[in-house]
Write an enzyme that holds these catalytic residues in place. Sequence first.
Site, PDB file in Angstrom:
ATOM      1  N   GLU A 115       0.621  -1.349  -0.049  1.00 15.60           N
ATOM      2  CA  GLU A 115       0.259   0.362   0.013  1.00 15.60           C
ATOM      3  C   GLU A 115       1.008   1.342   0.246  1.00 15.60           C
ATOM      4  O   GLU A 115       0.739   2.209  -0.676  1.00 15.60           O
ATOM      5  CB  GLU A 115      -0.984  -0.396   0.739  1.00 15.60           C
ATOM      6  CG  GLU A 115      -1.702   0.921   1.537  1.00 15.60           C
ATOM      7  CD  GLU A 115      -2.398   1.634   2.606  1.00 15.60           C
ATOM      8  OE1 GLU A 115      -2.175   0.661   3.402  1.00 15.60           O
ATOM      9  OE2 GLU A 115      -3.506   2.525   2.392  1.00 15.60           O
ATOM     10  N   ILE A 180      -0.718  -1.781   7.501  1.00 18.57           N
ATOM     11  CA  ILE A 180      -1.726  -1.372   8.639  1.00 18.57           C
ATOM     12  C   ILE A 180      -2.808  -1.619   8.207  1.00 18.57           C
ATOM     13  O   ILE A 180      -3.098  -0.549   7.190  1.00 18.57           O
ATOM     14  CB  ILE A 180      -1.450  -0.191   9.188  1.00 18.57           C
ATOM     15  CG1 ILE A 180      -0.290  -0.663  10.069  1.00 18.57           C
ATOM     16  CG2 ILE A 180      -2.125  -0.450  10.461  1.00 18.57           C
ATOM     17  CD1 ILE A 180      -0.080  -0.058  11.310  1.00 18.57           C
ATOM     18  N   THR A 183      -6.164   1.843   9.288  1.00 13.99           N
ATOM     19  CA  THR A 183      -5.170   3.547   9.697  1.00 13.99           C
ATOM     20  C   THR A 183      -5.833   3.511  11.348  1.00 13.99           C
ATOM     21  O   THR A 183      -5.543   4.401  12.087  1.00 13.99           O
ATOM     22  CB  THR A 183      -4.730   3.844   8.891  1.00 13.99           C
ATOM     23  OG1 THR A 183      -3.643   2.384   8.183  1.00 13.99           O
ATOM     24  CG2 THR A 183      -3.390   4.840   9.787  1.00 13.99           C
ATOM     25  N   HIS A 279     -16.975   3.387   4.939  1.00 11.31           N
ATOM     26  CA  HIS A 279     -16.324   2.370   4.432  1.00 11.31           C
ATOM     27  C   HIS A 279     -17.441   1.001   3.733  1.00 11.31           C
ATOM     28  O   HIS A 279     -16.572   0.357   2.134  1.00 11.31           O
ATOM     29  CB  HIS A 279     -15.320   1.967   5.204  1.00 11.31           C
ATOM     30  CG  HIS A 279     -13.699   2.328   5.094  1.00 11.31           C
ATOM     31  ND1 HIS A 279     -13.067   2.209   5.807  1.00 11.31           N
ATOM     32  CD2 HIS A 279     -13.580   3.950   5.054  1.00 11.31           C
ATOM     33  CE1 HIS A 279     -12.507   3.053   6.642  1.00 11.31           C
ATOM     34  NE2 HIS A 279     -12.805   4.376   5.321  1.00 11.31           N
ATOM     35  N   SER A 303     -11.393  -3.270   9.522  1.00 10.39           N
ATOM     36  CA  SER A 303      -9.733  -4.049   8.529  1.00 10.39           C
ATOM     37  C   SER A 303      -9.661  -5.369   8.541  1.00 10.39           C
ATOM     38  O   SER A 303     -11.513  -5.808   9.427  1.00 10.39           O
ATOM     39  CB  SER A 303      -7.895  -4.175   9.964  1.00 10.39           C
ATOM     40  OG  SER A 303      -8.799  -5.151  10.489  1.00 10.39           O
ATOM     41  N   LYS A 306     -11.630  -8.558  10.978  1.00 13.67           N
ATOM     42  CA  LYS A 306     -13.431  -9.522   9.946  1.00 13.67           C
ATOM     43  C   LYS A 306     -13.078 -10.606  10.127  1.00 13.67           C
ATOM     44  O   LYS A 306     -14.041 -11.334  10.260  1.00 13.67           O
ATOM     45  CB  LYS A 306     -13.830  -8.050   9.226  1.00 13.67           C
ATOM     46  CG  LYS A 306     -14.253  -6.994  10.187  1.00 13.67           C
ATOM     47  CD  LYS A 306     -15.127  -6.318   9.002  1.00 13.67           C
ATOM     48  CE  LYS A 306     -14.894  -5.016   7.836  1.00 13.67           C
ATOM     49  NZ  LYS A 306     -13.732  -4.515   8.499  1.00 13.67           N
ATOM     50  N   ARG A 320     -19.407  -6.196   2.734  1.00 13.91           N
ATOM     51  CA  ARG A 320     -19.096  -5.175   2.296  1.00 13.91           C
ATOM     52  C   ARG A 320     -19.395  -4.020   0.853  1.00 13.91           C
ATOM     53  O   ARG A 320     -19.319  -4.831  -0.060  1.00 13.91           O
ATOM     54  CB  ARG A 320     -17.258  -5.537   3.075  1.00 13.91           C
ATOM     55  CG  ARG A 320     -16.430  -3.634   2.445  1.00 13.91           C
ATOM     56  CD  ARG A 320     -15.160  -4.511   2.036  1.00 13.91           C
ATOM     57  NE  ARG A 320     -14.726  -3.242   2.311  1.00 13.91           N
ATOM     58  CZ  ARG A 320     -13.647  -2.890   2.944  1.00 13.91           C
ATOM     59  NH1 ARG A 320     -14.006  -3.370   4.219  1.00 13.91           N
ATOM     60  NH2 ARG A 320     -12.678  -1.568   3.020  1.00 13.91           N
TER      61      ARG A 320
HETATM   62  N1  LIG Z   1     -14.794   5.348   0.937  1.00 11.31           N
HETATM   63  C1  LIG Z   1     -13.762   3.563   1.089  1.00 11.31           C
HETATM   64  N2  LIG Z   1     -15.069   2.932   0.602  1.00 11.31           N
HETATM   65  C2  LIG Z   1     -14.572   1.679   1.514  1.00 11.31           C
HETATM   66  N3  LIG Z   1     -12.796   1.599   1.501  1.00 11.31           N
HETATM   67  C3  LIG Z   1     -12.163   2.615   1.750  1.00 11.31           C
HETATM   68  C4  LIG Z   1     -12.628   3.752   1.959  1.00 11.31           C
HETATM   69  N4  LIG Z   1     -11.787   4.430   2.332  1.00 11.31           N
HETATM   70  C5  LIG Z   1     -10.856   3.827   2.810  1.00 11.31           C
HETATM   71  N5  LIG Z   1     -11.262   2.470   2.771  1.00 11.31           N
HETATM   72  C6  LIG Z   1     -10.661   0.897   2.110  1.00 11.31           C
HETATM   73  O1  LIG Z   1     -10.658   0.370   3.813  1.00 11.31           O
HETATM   74  C7  LIG Z   1      -9.555  -0.274   4.621  1.00 11.31           C
HETATM   75  C8  LIG Z   1      -9.586  -0.548   5.729  1.00 11.31           C
HETATM   76  O2  LIG Z   1     -11.205  -1.661   5.739  1.00 11.31           O
HETATM   77  P1  LIG Z   1     -11.909  -1.295   6.748  1.00 11.31           P
HETATM   78  O3  LIG Z   1     -13.036  -0.551   6.331  1.00 11.31           O
HETATM   79  O4  LIG Z   1     -12.726  -2.589   6.563  1.00 11.31           O
HETATM   80  O5  LIG Z   1     -11.637  -1.550   8.552  1.00 11.31           O
HETATM   81  C9  LIG Z   1      -8.193   0.967   4.683  1.00 11.31           C
HETATM   82  O6  LIG Z   1      -7.256   0.130   4.672  1.00 11.31           O
HETATM   83  P2  LIG Z   1      -6.053   1.519   5.335  1.00 11.31           P
HETATM   84  O7  LIG Z   1      -6.511   0.842   6.800  1.00 11.31           O
HETATM   85  O8  LIG Z   1      -4.769  -0.474   4.663  1.00 11.31           O
HETATM   86  O9  LIG Z   1      -5.634   1.898   4.778  1.00 11.31           O
HETATM   87  C10 LIG Z   1      -8.962   1.930   3.252  1.00 11.31           C
HETATM   88  O10 LIG Z   1      -8.062   0.255   1.920  1.00 11.31           O
HETATM   89 MG   LIG Z   2      -5.797  -1.497   3.652  1.00 11.58          MG
HETATM   90 MG   LIG Z   3      -2.521   0.223   5.340  1.00 13.63          MG
HETATM   91 MG   LIG Z   4      -4.605   3.590   4.034  1.00 10.79          MG
END
Ligand SMILES: Nc1ncnc2c1ncn2[C@@H]1O[C@H](COP(=O)(O)O)[C@@H](OP(=O)(O)O)[C@H]1O
Ligand SMILES: [Mg+2]
Ligand SMILES: [Mg+2]
Ligand SMILES: [Mg+2]
Length: 400
Positions: A115, A180, A183, A279, A303, A306, A320
């Site tokens: 990433e 990570i 994040t 997300h 993350s 899940k 999702r």
């Molecule tokens: N608008 C969005 N819609 C869907 N996923 C998104 C998003 N913005 C960020 N993400 C992704 O959602 C991940 C986190 O997953 P979750 O929603 O399951 O916690 C993020 O990973 P990073 O934290 O590695 O950037 C990122 O890649």
């Molecule tokens: Mg991610």
């Molecule tokens: Mg990440």
């Molecule tokens: Mg990220």
Amino acid sequence: MQFALALPRFFLSPSSSFFASSASSSISLFRRPFSAKCATSPAAMAYEHELSIATKAVSLACRLCQKVQKGLLAAETQEKSDKSPVTVADYGSQALISWALNEELPQGTFSLVAEEDSEELKQDQGASMLDRITQLVNETLALEKRIDAPFLSKEQVLLAIDRGRSEGGSVGRHWVLDPIDGTRGFVRGDQYAVALGLLDQGEVVVGVLGCPNLPTNLIGPEALVSPTESSIGCLFAARKGAGTTVKSIDGSIQPQKISVRNLEDPSLANFCESYESAHSMQNVTAEIAKILGVVSPPLRIDSQAKYGAMARGDAAIYLRFPHPGYREKIWDHAAGCIIIKEAGGLVLDAAGNPLDFSKGRYLDIASGIISTNPQLMPALLAAVQAALQKEHHHGERVHL
Ligand SMILES: Nc1ncnc2c1ncn2[C@@H]1O[C@H](COP(=O)(O)O)[C@@H](OP(=O)(O)O)[C@H]1O
Ligand SMILES: [Mg+2]
Ligand SMILES: [Mg+2]
Ligand SMILES: [Mg+2]
């Protein structure tokens, strides 16, 4: 003969294996794989070495992340151009895993789709962050208690981070890393995961998920209340054809085989989804749950933790549904996907197709990712289609 060029470095010189000298039990593992890989090895042995080095690299990165999360300062977090956060731990984790895998694999064979990149760190305002990352990486390596613990320079740290620029694809082997994942959860003090997968000819064949804040006890609705027995920190591992295991990160619980919930009645199911409502469209997931007759509240965690939680039965369904226009990246799903599959579950897009990791850095899907056991999947797919039709009629730009 130029044989030596193709040999892994640890094979040429035993002391050059980073992990081998840090844990005596691992020495045999690290010397075995070369023959296993080159001979026509039985399927049971396939990717055993890769899973072993992936597990060790992820454990190392988890250690760095745990240390940073305990004392995260504002100066250690940046905003990327897409407004998402990135911390010294994201970079440090990527540098460590990239460096460690490159040390263990045959020279010139390491390809990494990851990433983060070092663009921001190379700017003037990134200088202090790079100092801190380099310090964290070296402190973590020193904890391995090698007499000759390596010391990485800032340049080596930048190089390790930037090895993650591979485009992946359907040919050859590519490691896939989210240093990570979640994040936002990490910064909040919540769940996150260090997620590492391996693609071989476009297929995920190895996956490791380090979840430093996930209790070792079940956390779903059927969780037994036994707080004294629970420790924190799980490491999930899977390789093609060999099942999924979970162990505790602190080593107090040995690897145990796990499987997804064997449930046939959708009304008894529960589902997990993102903690961050941005997300995933929670109105769509609530509608799917309603159609299925699910009564349990959603398990909302950040993350790919899940996927790990679902693989051991904390939830029966994963949903999702990103808002229209969002493109999913392979590192957000590669490790989690094989961890679910090897635990007996299915991961599909909303149209019922398996996820295709062979197209480069992005997953090419129209709308939504769903996961459950094979018995529940037909009912889930029907509920997804019905919920998306309804959204469509309400005028939302949902792709069908
Ligand atoms: N608008 C969005 N819609 C869907 N996923 C998104 C998003 N913005 C960020 N993400 C992704 O959602 C991940 C986190 O997953 P979750 O929603 O399951 O916690 C993020 O990973 P990073 O934290 O590695 O950037 C990122 O890649
Ligand atoms: Mg991610
Ligand atoms: Mg990440
Ligand atoms: Mg990220």
